[in-house]
Every structure is written in structure tokens, then in C-alpha cells.
Motif scaffolding. Structure first.
Motif, PDB file in Angstrom:
ATOM      1  N   SER A   2       2.178  15.792   2.819  1.00 31.81           N
ATOM      2  CA  SER A   2       3.042  16.706   2.074  1.00 31.81           C
ATOM      3  C   SER A   2       2.682  16.638   0.594  1.00 31.81           C
ATOM      4  CB  SER A   2       4.517  16.341   2.250  1.00 31.81           C
ATOM      5  OG  SER A   2       4.886  16.282   3.610  1.00 31.81           O
ATOM      6  N   PRO A   3       2.765  17.764  -0.120  1.00 32.56           N
ATOM      7  CA  PRO A   3       2.582  17.710  -1.575  1.00 32.56           C
ATOM      8  C   PRO A   3       3.658  16.833  -2.202  1.00 32.56           C
ATOM      9  CG  PRO A   3       2.491  19.978  -0.761  1.00 32.56           C
ATOM     10  CD  PRO A   3       2.982  19.139   0.368  1.00 32.56           C
ATOM     11  N   CYS A   4       3.297  16.076  -3.213  1.00 30.19           N
ATOM     12  CA  CYS A   4       4.267  15.165  -3.834  1.00 30.19           C
ATOM     13  C   CYS A   4       5.399  15.912  -4.524  1.00 30.19           C
ATOM     14  CB  CYS A   4       3.552  14.247  -4.833  1.00 30.19           C
ATOM     15  SG  CYS A   4       2.447  13.058  -4.029  1.00 30.19           S
ATOM     16  N   ALA A   5       5.191  17.199  -4.864  1.00 30.24           N
ATOM     17  CA  ALA A   5       6.246  17.987  -5.497  1.00 30.24           C
ATOM     18  C   ALA A   5       7.227  18.558  -4.473  1.00 30.24           C
ATOM     19  CB  ALA A   5       5.638  19.111  -6.325  1.00 30.24           C
ATOM     20  N   SER A   6       6.884  18.486  -3.186  1.00 26.99           N
ATOM     21  CA  SER A   6       7.770  18.967  -2.125  1.00 26.99           C
ATOM     22  C   SER A   6       8.533  17.788  -1.530  1.00 26.99           C
ATOM     23  CB  SER A   6       6.955  19.664  -1.031  1.00 26.99           C
ATOM     24  OG  SER A   6       6.238  20.763  -1.576  1.00 26.99           O
ATOM     25  N   PRO A   7       9.637  18.053  -0.835  1.00 32.32           N
ATOM     26  CA  PRO A   7      10.384  16.940  -0.231  1.00 32.32           C
ATOM     27  C   PRO A   7       9.509  16.123   0.718  1.00 32.32           C
ATOM     28  CG  PRO A   7      11.709  18.937  -0.228  1.00 32.32           C
ATOM     29  CD  PRO A   7      10.338  19.343  -0.670  1.00 32.32           C
ATOM     30  N   HIS A   8       9.528  14.819   0.546  1.00 30.66           N
ATOM     31  CA  HIS A   8       8.761  13.897   1.381  1.00 30.66           C
ATOM     32  C   HIS A   8       9.455  12.539   1.329  1.00 30.66           C
ATOM     33  CE1 HIS A   8       7.286  13.302  -2.728  1.00 30.66           C
ATOM     34  NE2 HIS A   8       7.000  12.064  -2.356  1.00 30.66           N
ATOM     35  N   ASN A   9       8.977  11.584   2.080  1.00 29.87           N
ATOM     36  CA  ASN A   9       9.627  10.274   2.045  1.00 29.87           C
ATOM     37  C   ASN A   9       8.637   9.116   1.962  1.00 29.87           C
ATOM     38  OD1 ASN A   9       8.549  10.170   4.596  1.00 29.87           O
ATOM     39  ND2 ASN A   9      10.479   9.810   5.668  1.00 29.87           N
ATOM     40  N   GLY A  10       7.358   9.395   1.778  1.00 27.91           N
ATOM     41  CA  GLY A  10       6.402   8.299   1.735  1.00 27.91           C
ATOM     42  C   GLY A  10       5.222   8.577   0.834  1.00 27.91           C
ATOM     43  N   GLU A  11       4.526   7.484   0.476  1.00 29.76           N
ATOM     44  CA  GLU A  11       3.345   7.603  -0.382  1.00 29.76           C
ATOM     45  C   GLU A  11       2.407   6.431  -0.111  1.00 29.76           C
ATOM     46  OE1 GLU A  11       2.356   7.506  -5.153  1.00 29.76           O
ATOM     47  OE2 GLU A  11       4.168   8.585  -4.476  1.00 29.76           O
ATOM     48  N   VAL A  12       1.108   6.710  -0.157  1.00 25.87           N
ATOM     49  CA  VAL A  12       0.113   5.646  -0.051  1.00 25.87           C
ATOM     50  C   VAL A  12       0.005   4.982  -1.420  1.00 25.87           C
ATOM     51  CG1 VAL A  12      -2.285   5.081   0.473  1.00 25.87           C
ATOM     52  CG2 VAL A  12      -1.142   6.925   1.730  1.00 25.87           C
ATOM     53  N   VAL A  13       0.334   3.705  -1.495  1.00 25.30           N
ATOM     54  CA  VAL A  13       0.362   3.026  -2.796  1.00 25.30           C
ATOM     55  C   VAL A  13      -0.863   2.163  -3.039  1.00 25.30           C
ATOM     56  CG1 VAL A  13       2.876   3.030  -2.936  1.00 25.30           C
ATOM     57  CG2 VAL A  13       1.712   1.120  -1.830  1.00 25.30           C
ATOM     58  N   ALA A  14      -1.582   1.792  -1.991  1.00 27.24           N
ATOM     59  CA  ALA A  14      -2.758   0.939  -2.202  1.00 27.24           C
ATOM     60  C   ALA A  14      -3.622   0.939  -0.956  1.00 27.24           C
ATOM     61  CB  ALA A  14      -2.341  -0.487  -2.551  1.00 27.24           C
ATOM     62  N   LYS A  15      -4.899   0.652  -1.177  1.00 25.29           N
ATOM     63  CA  LYS A  15      -5.851   0.407  -0.098  1.00 25.29           C
ATOM     64  C   LYS A  15      -6.704  -0.769  -0.518  1.00 25.29           C
ATOM     65  CE  LYS A  15      -6.417   4.670   2.487  1.00 25.29           C
ATOM     66  NZ  LYS A  15      -7.417   5.530   3.141  1.00 25.29           N
ATOM     67  N   ALA A  16      -6.967  -1.656   0.409  1.00 22.50           N
ATOM     68  CA  ALA A  16      -7.755  -2.834   0.069  1.00 22.50           C
ATOM     69  C   ALA A  16      -8.562  -3.256   1.287  1.00 22.50           C
ATOM     70  CB  ALA A  16      -6.853  -3.977  -0.387  1.00 22.50           C
ATOM     71  N   THR A  17      -9.722  -3.819   1.034  1.00 21.79           N
ATOM     72  CA  THR A  17     -10.591  -4.313   2.100  1.00 21.79           C
ATOM     73  C   THR A  17     -10.510  -5.829   2.153  1.00 21.79           C
ATOM     74  OG1 THR A  17     -12.095  -2.440   1.813  1.00 21.79           O
ATOM     75  CG2 THR A  17     -12.937  -4.369   2.985  1.00 21.79           C
TER      76      THR A  17
END
Length: 379
Positions: A170-185
Motif C-alpha cells: 500500500s502507498p504510505c499516504a493511504s491507510p495501511h498498518n505496516g512498514e518494512v523497517v529493516a533488512k539485514a543479512t
């Protein structure tokens, strides 16, 4: 809250009908008329021939055998098997024709079952769980694994199933409930096992979570991780995806976490070590100096988890166990004197529905009278 009684058999209800059984009412095949006595001596005519125009009698074909073949041919397997078994029983008892037809019905049923088994193996759940697929949004077009998104991408995820890695971008400007905050190997090495891998990933995600979000994660967000599978790990894919799913009272977000304005849930009214003159559910109990007589002192405060109200008994058990653990951590090997007893205060059902989850672990003098000093160190 009461639990409705278990539904018992209603004594006034009519007796259930007896199990269905195939009726066996067909009249027995008419016996062929007895042949007239042969007046010719076997010695005179050892091989008599039938009279001209007379036809030899034939056994009557069993009707259930015919029904078994027809229903088996069109795929009505249960009916075909029932008809075939009944036909074979009747033929064995009474004679008559149709044994081959009944066996043919059983053979056709077996063929249909074999075809169904092959289809089940080939297509798996996709054929036999269509209703579940329609009810489960994970199966709808557009859902992807959270690991396919980039850091900063927003999405909508299931809030009731933390283990579900499928999300809807979902676009961050539209209603949503989650976000990817980090990726690590994670570092290379043998596959550490699911439990150890989950612990490593959780620690890594907590470290990589932005500072402006860390302070509200515990109450308002579920921290989730998508872990590599064993075969992915062994092929060199060791990336962990860290996501945050909002479960707060505002239902959804309409901006990236870096710019979102999130109202934290209410803070606990009291802190560890504060002394209360009394406890009154209808008002805020006054905090007093611990050297003055008081009824209660706050041992610890913590929040319970869960969306559904657990009921009074389960809630009290959870609170009692949680307070006992915290008392052991605070007092360690030096408990207070016997004149001090432990108690707790939990949210009411109405407060729970409003989002209150605070448990107050308290100590009191009880029947020994008010407390006159502090028994709990302040934070």
C-alpha cells in the motif's frame, strides 16, 4: 461473565429416525412352472429334445444390479456401492441374474475414486478448499511476501496472525498498518535451527528499528520478522526482513513511520514504590508520603496482552502469576515481613474494551492495619 450451558439432548425432541437401510421388499422371482412328468423312459430316449416352439426359462435380472451399474457409470459412487452390495446379497440368497452388472457398478465406482485421488494429489488444496481461499485474503491477487518489499515500503497485513508473512503493498499516504523497517543479512554458517534463528533475527530487528519508533513498539506495534527457510539459508539467502504492524487504537496509519503522529496508549497512573492512601475504582487514589499511614504501596505495574477480554478467573490468574514473578525480581532473597500481604488490581471488562491493560501489583497491611513506611524501592 457466564458460560452458556452445554447443549444437551432435549427430552421433548422427537426420536431420531432409524439409520437408513436399503429396503429388501422386492418379491422373489417367480419360479418357472414345473415341467410335466416325462413319460419317456430314459432307456427309450436318453437325450430328449425340447418340444418345438418351447423356450428354455431364464433367470430374472436383479433390478438393484442394474441400478448399481447405472449409478456407478455416472459417478454416483456411494449409491452405486450400496446398490451393488444389496444386489449381490439378494442374488446369493434368491438366485437370479445380474451378478456381473453389480460387479461392474463396483468397478466403475473404484475407477471414479481412483480419478479423484489422482486429482487430489495433482492439485492439492486448490481444488478442495475453494471456500477457504475466498475467505482468506492471503489468496487474493496482489498479496506478496514481506521479504519482496524494500525498507520503507508500507503494506496492510493480518493483525490476528503474526506468523503470516503475506502482506498487501500500500502507498504510505493511504491507510495501511505496516512498514518494512529493516533488512539485514545474518552471518554465514550452518543453519542454526528455527528457535535460535528467530532469537537472532529478533535481536537484529530490535537493533535496526529506528529510534523514533522504538519507544512505542511494545504497546502499539507488533514487531515481526520473516526468516529464511533452511533451503534458502543453505543456498546463501540469509536475509531477515523486519516489519512493524500497527495494532493501536487508531486502526491504521496514513504516513510513513518517520512522519507518523501516533498517540501512545495511556500511561500507568502509578509507578513502582508509590504509596496510596486508599484504593478507589471510581477515582484516582491519592498518592501520599510513604512515612504517613497508607493502605497500599505499588510493587510493580505492567500491561497484559490480548484483544479479547479473558474473563475474570483467567484475568486474575494472569495477574497473580505476573505479580509473583515481579515480586521475586524486586525483593529477591529479602521478602517483606509477614504483616505485609500481596494483592493486585486489574482492569474491568469495560476498561478492557477501552484499551486498558494495566495490572497494579500492590502490597497492603490488611488486617494488621495501615502501612507506615516503604517496603518497595522506587525505580
Amino acid at each position: 461473565m457466564t458460560t452458556p450451558p452445554s447443549p444437551d439432548d432435549d427430552p421433548a425432541a422427537p426420536e431420531p429416525p432409524p439409520p437408513w437401510a436399503l429396503p429388501d421388499t422386492r418379491a422373489p422371482a417367480a419360479e418357472a412352472p414345473a415341467a410335466p412328468p416325462d413319460e419317456t423312459s430314459p432307456a427309450d430316449d436318453p437325450e430328449p429334445s425340447p418340444t418345438a416352439g418351447e423356450r428354455p426359462g431364464r433367470a430374472r435380472t436383479n433390478g438393484l444390479a442394474i441400478a448399481a451399474l447405472v449409478t456407478g457409470a455416472v459417478g454416483l459412487v456411494l449409491f452405486a456401492i450400496a446398490f451393488a452390495v444389496a444386489a449381490l446379497v439378494q442374488i446369493r440368497r434368491r438366485g437370479g441374474g445380474g451378478r456381473g452388472l453389480a460387479l461392474g457398478g463396483l468397478g466403475a465406482s473404484a475407477a471414479w475414486l481412483a480419478v479423484a485421488a489422482v486429482i487430489a494429489v495433482m492439485f492439492g488444496d486448490s481444488l478442495f478448499s475453494a471456500g477457504e481461499a475466498e475467505a482468506d485474503p492471503r489468496q487474493r491477487d496482489g498479496y506478496v511476501l514481506s521479504s519482496t518489499l524494500k525498507v520503507g515500503d508500507c503494506f496492510t497485513a493480518q493483525t490476528h496472525d503474526p506468523a503470516d508473512p503475506n502482506v498487501y503493498p500500500s502507498p504510505c499516504a493511504s491507510p495501511h498498518n505496516g512498514e518494512v523497517v529493516a533488512k539485514a543479512t545474518l552471518p554465514a554458517g550452518p543453519f542454526p535451527g528455527v528457535q535460535r534463528l528467530a532469537a537472532q533475527a529478533a535481536a537484529l530487528c530490535k537493533e535496526r528499528t529506528p529510534d523514533n519508533v522504538k519507544k512505542i513498539v511494545d504497546d502499539d506495534f507488533d514487531a515481526r520478522t520473516e526468516l529464511p527457510k533452511r533451503k534458502d539459508w543453505e543456498s546463501g539467502k540469509r536475509t531477515v526482513t523486519c516489519t512493524l504492524v500497527y495494532v493501536g487504537e487508531d486502526k491504521s496509519l496514513t504516513a510513513p513511520l518517520s512522519r507518523a503522529v501516533i498517540t501512545p496508549r495511556h500511561e500507568a497512573m502509578f509507578e513502582q514504590g508509590e504509596c496510596l492512601e486508599k484504593w478507589d475504582e471510581s477515582m484516582t487514589p491519592p498518592v501520599v508520603d510513604c512515612d504517613l499511614p497508607h493502605q497500599f504501596q505499588v510493587l510493580a505495574t505492567y500491561k497484559l496482552q490480548g484483544k479479547e477480554y479473558p474473563g475474570i478467573k483467567k484475568l486474575e490468574k494472569m495477574a497473580s502469576e505476573g505479580c509473583a514473578r515481579r515480586a521475586a525480581d524486586i525483593w529477591k532473597g529479602d521478602p517483606p515481613p509477614d504483616r505485609v500481604s500481596a494483592t493486585f488490581a486489574t482492569p474491568t471488562k469495560q476498561q478492557w474494551r477501552l484499551g486498558y491493560r494495566d495490572v497494579y501489583c500492590l502490597i497492603t497491611g490488611g488486617n494488621n492495619g495501615p502501612l507506615k513506611r516503604s517496603f518497595v524501592p522506587k525505580k
